[in-house]
Design a protein around this motif. Structure first.
Motif, mmCIF file in Angstrom:
data_model
loop_
_atom_site.group_PDB
_atom_site.id
_atom_site.type_symbol
_atom_site.label_atom_id
_atom_site.label_comp_id
_atom_site.label_asym_id
_atom_site.label_seq_id
_atom_site.Cartn_x
_atom_site.Cartn_y
_atom_site.Cartn_z
ATOM 1 N N MET A 226 0.852 -1.200 0.000
ATOM 2 C CA MET A 226 0.000 0.000 0.000
ATOM 3 C C MET A 226 0.883 1.244 0.000
ATOM 4 O O MET A 226 1.778 1.387 0.844
ATOM 5 C CB MET A 226 -0.892 -0.004 1.251
ATOM 6 N N THR A 227 0.678 2.159 -0.923
ATOM 7 C CA THR A 227 1.510 3.348 -1.012
ATOM 8 C C THR A 227 0.995 4.437 -0.080
ATOM 9 O O THR A 227 -0.206 4.552 0.181
ATOM 10 C CB THR A 227 1.528 3.887 -2.455
ATOM 11 N N ALA A 228 1.953 5.228 0.432
ATOM 12 C CA ALA A 228 1.582 6.326 1.323
ATOM 13 C C ALA A 228 0.871 7.418 0.536
ATOM 14 O O ALA A 228 1.147 7.613 -0.655
ATOM 15 C CB ALA A 228 2.840 6.885 1.984
ATOM 16 N N PRO A 229 -0.054 8.148 1.156
ATOM 17 C CA PRO A 229 -0.741 9.223 0.447
ATOM 18 C C PRO A 229 0.250 10.305 0.032
ATOM 19 O O PRO A 229 1.217 10.583 0.742
ATOM 20 C CB PRO A 229 -1.745 9.750 1.488
ATOM 21 N N ALA A 230 0.002 10.893 -1.120
ATOM 22 C CA ALA A 230 0.900 11.936 -1.617
ATOM 23 C C ALA A 230 0.803 13.177 -0.735
ATOM 24 O O ALA A 230 -0.270 13.542 -0.255
ATOM 25 C CB ALA A 230 0.528 12.282 -3.060
ATOM 26 N N LEU A 231 1.951 13.820 -0.517
ATOM 27 C CA LEU A 231 1.972 15.042 0.263
ATOM 28 C C LEU A 231 1.532 16.213 -0.605
ATOM 29 O O LEU A 231 1.772 16.220 -1.815
ATOM 30 C CB LEU A 231 3.391 15.301 0.793
ATOM 31 N N PRO A 232 0.878 17.208 -0.022
ATOM 32 C CA PRO A 232 0.469 18.365 -0.816
ATOM 33 C C PRO A 232 1.678 19.099 -1.379
ATOM 34 O O PRO A 232 2.718 19.177 -0.739
ATOM 35 C CB PRO A 232 -0.294 19.231 0.204
ATOM 36 N N LYS A 233 1.532 19.627 -2.601
ATOM 37 C CA LYS A 233 2.652 20.301 -3.248
ATOM 38 C C LYS A 233 2.744 21.769 -2.850
ATOM 39 O O LYS A 233 3.771 22.409 -3.037
ATOM 40 C CB LYS A 233 2.519 20.164 -4.766
ATOM 41 N N THR A 234 1.676 22.321 -2.324
ATOM 42 C CA THR A 234 1.689 23.722 -1.921
ATOM 43 C C THR A 234 1.739 23.825 -0.397
ATOM 44 O O THR A 234 1.136 23.020 0.309
ATOM 45 C CB THR A 234 0.436 24.456 -2.431
ATOM 46 N N LEU A 235 2.453 24.818 0.080
ATOM 47 C CA LEU A 235 2.563 25.023 1.523
ATOM 48 C C LEU A 235 1.307 25.713 2.045
ATOM 49 O O LEU A 235 0.691 26.519 1.337
ATOM 50 C CB LEU A 235 3.781 25.887 1.835
ATOM 51 N N PRO A 236 0.925 25.422 3.291
ATOM 52 C CA PRO A 236 -0.196 26.175 3.877
ATOM 53 C C PRO A 236 0.190 27.637 4.034
ATOM 54 O O PRO A 236 1.379 27.967 4.131
ATOM 55 C CB PRO A 236 -0.402 25.495 5.233
ATOM 56 N N PRO A 237 -0.775 28.540 4.058
ATOM 57 C CA PRO A 237 -0.444 29.969 4.202
ATOM 58 C C PRO A 237 0.186 30.260 5.561
ATOM 59 O O PRO A 237 -0.001 29.516 6.519
ATOM 60 C CB PRO A 237 -1.811 30.652 4.080
ATOM 61 N N VAL A 238 0.950 31.332 5.615
ATOM 62 C CA VAL A 238 1.551 31.767 6.880
ATOM 63 C C VAL A 238 0.529 32.631 7.614
ATOM 64 O O VAL A 238 0.054 33.637 7.080
ATOM 65 C CB VAL A 238 2.850 32.561 6.644
ATOM 66 N N ARG A 239 0.211 32.235 8.833
ATOM 67 C CA ARG A 239 -0.774 32.965 9.640
ATOM 68 C C ARG A 239 -0.052 33.845 10.659
ATOM 69 O O ARG A 239 0.759 33.348 11.453
ATOM 70 C CB ARG A 239 -1.674 31.956 10.354
ATOM 71 N N HIS A 240 -0.306 35.162 10.637
ATOM 72 C CA HIS A 240 0.281 36.043 11.642
ATOM 73 C C HIS A 240 -0.401 35.802 12.987
ATOM 74 O O HIS A 240 -1.626 35.770 13.075
ATOM 75 C CB HIS A 240 0.123 37.511 11.246
ATOM 76 N N TRP A 241 0.390 35.618 14.035
ATOM 77 C CA TRP A 241 -0.121 35.315 15.373
ATOM 78 C C TRP A 241 0.316 36.436 16.310
ATOM 79 O O TRP A 241 1.437 36.438 16.810
ATOM 80 C CB TRP A 241 0.448 33.970 15.834
ATOM 81 N N PRO A 242 -0.552 37.416 16.573
ATOM 82 C CA PRO A 242 -0.132 38.570 17.382
ATOM 83 C C PRO A 242 0.091 38.253 18.850
ATOM 84 O O PRO A 242 0.731 39.026 19.557
ATOM 85 C CB PRO A 242 -1.296 39.551 17.203
ATOM 86 N N ALA A 243 -0.430 37.117 19.321
ATOM 87 C CA ALA A 243 -0.281 36.721 20.733
ATOM 88 C C ALA A 243 -0.711 37.867 21.647
ATOM 89 O O ALA A 243 0.027 38.281 22.549
ATOM 90 C CB ALA A 243 1.156 36.299 21.018
ATOM 91 N N SER A 244 -1.891 38.376 21.407
ATOM 92 C CA SER A 244 -2.418 39.503 22.189
ATOM 93 C C SER A 244 -2.751 39.075 23.616
ATOM 94 O O SER A 244 -2.993 37.897 23.885
ATOM 95 C CB SER A 244 -3.687 40.043 21.521
ATOM 96 N N ASP A 245 -2.751 40.045 24.518
ATOM 97 C CA ASP A 245 -3.201 39.770 25.881
ATOM 98 C C ASP A 245 -4.673 39.360 25.841
ATOM 99 O O ASP A 245 -5.491 40.038 25.205
ATOM 100 C CB ASP A 245 -3.033 41.008 26.761
#
Length: 408
Positions: free
Chosen positions: A1-20
């Motif tokens: 059984m072959t492993a599922p193919a990995l996505p060719k595009t990267l997920p978007p970069v999410r800005h994380w402000p880490a607000s209070d």
């Protein structure tokens, strides 16, 4: 059984402000990232570039314990991060990998075993009793943080470390400056240097058999390890600073724990009525509370690794979220509910792998002693202000109430 193919595009970069965030609210950005997938990309307020974020429980455990992900490699990179400054000390235990990390931790392991922690139990109980006596003598209203939740963990960690009582205030002041991101790099680094100089002198004295160490406290163990040539003085000092700072994190954790109980009276009354369930309840509260803002220290992949359907490349920075792991519904059914009957409860509040928090046993002891003392000796304990008026720390790496106004 072959492993599922990995996505060719990267997920978007999410800005994380880490607000209070108010109270014990779970970070909505982290919740969104968890919903997007088990492995996402984030950019934090400081540092450079982006990093992978791993949130699923099993993946978090894998990354935290897998030697293909290195803490030491972070030293050479300006990784995106929460803190405004990043100057780790060479040889600091947080940025070591096994076997060096294992060797350094071994030097103080005896102090943090169940037997080592038990050594301070009765003294800790007595110190806590004095603090509660003083709280009751002063009468309501009172700030539970300044009266009990702050001074108690300081006394306990200083006892375990072998810090003389007269020096505890200075250690506490340095810790607060180091743990805040709001004072700026110069003040934070200055506090770290002062604490390091203090421990260098204390460990040096203990290593030469002078001073008042017991031989079982952390600075005595470190001094002996330096004398035997097992670790360097710089390594001993770096570990002492980390342990001292970590010991005071109990103040923030217990502040959140009691805030939760005081804003959920049914949970509080159940713990009063059923003292036998308190240890299990504390574990559930530790699972639930958001210990910190955003994430802690990153790792760097040393080779290509596939996780959660994503290929992480050699050289990529990777963060794990223990907060997210603790809300994984595959491991914790109905994870956003506080359930004192939850069993098993393999929470990740103290981390996984080689960098698992050495003070986990000590923290549990302190939370149990605090819960017993405050619930049994102050039966009418309740908030003195509406929940939304409890001030939480601003710009703090570790979340918790700045004050906890109570009455009884």
């Amino acid at each position: 059984m072959t492993a599922p193919a990995l996505p060719k595009t990267l997920p978007p970069v999410r800005h994380w402000p880490a607000s209070d965030l108010p109270g014990t609210e779970f970070d909505p950005v982290l919740a969104d990232l968890m919903a997007e997938g088990p492995v996402t990309r984030v950019q934090l307020p400081h540092g450079e570039g982006w990093a992978w974020l791993v949130t699923r429980y099993e993946d978090v455990r894998l990354v935290a314990g897998d030697p293909r992900f290195s803490r030491a490699a972070v030293m050479a990179k300006q990784v995106t991060r929460l803190a405004p400054h990043f100057i780790p000390e060479p040889g600091a235990v947080g940025f070591l990998d096994p076997p060096e990390h294992t060797r350094l931790r071994r030097s103080v392991a005896a102090a943090f075993t169940a037997k080592g922690v038990e050594r301070v139990r009765e003294k800790a109980r007595a110190q806590l009793a004095e603090l509660v006596d003083e709280l009751l003598r002063g009468g309501p209203p009172a700030d539970l943080t300044s009266a009990v939740l702050g001074p108690f963990p300081i006394a306990v960690i200083c006892e375990l470390m072998g810090v003389p009582a007269g020096d505890r205030h200075a250690l506490h002041t340095w810790t607060e400056l180091i743990l805040s991101s709001s004072h700026g790099k110069r003040i934070s680094e200055g506090a770290k240097r002062e604490m390091a100089a203090y421990f260098a002198e204390l460990i040096g004295r203990r290593g030469h058999g002078t001073g008042t160490g017991t031989g079982e406290d952390v600075t005595s163990l470190l001094g002996a390890a330096v004398d035997r040539g097992e670790i360097t003085l710089d390594q001993a000092v770096g570990l002492a600073v980390l342990l001292q700072i970590g010991g005071e994190a109990v103040t923030s954790n217990s502040g959140q724990l009691f805030y939760l109980l005081l804003t959920r009276p049914r949970l509080l009354e159940r713990l009063r009525a059923e003292p036998g369930i308190r240890p299990r309840a504390i574990d559930e509260l530790l699972r639930y509370i958001p210990h910190r803002n955003a994430v802690g220290l990153s790792r760097v992949a040393l080779e290509d690794v596939d996780i959660g359907g994503v290929r992480i490349r050699a050289g990529d920075a990777v963060y794990v979220s223990y907060l997210a792991a603790n809300r994984d519904p595959e491991v914790f059914p109905d994870p956003d509910t506080i359930d004192f009957s939850r069993s098993p409860n393999p929470h990740a509040a103290f981390g996984f792998g080689p960098h698992y928090c050495p003070g986990g046993i000590l923290a549990r002891l302190e939370e149990e002693l605090l819960t017993d003392a405050l619930l049994d000796r102050v039966p009418g304990l309740r908030l003195a202000v509406p929940p939304d008026q409890v001030p939480f720390r601003k710009g703090a790496l570790i979340r918790g109430p700045e004050a906890l106004p109570v009455t009884w």
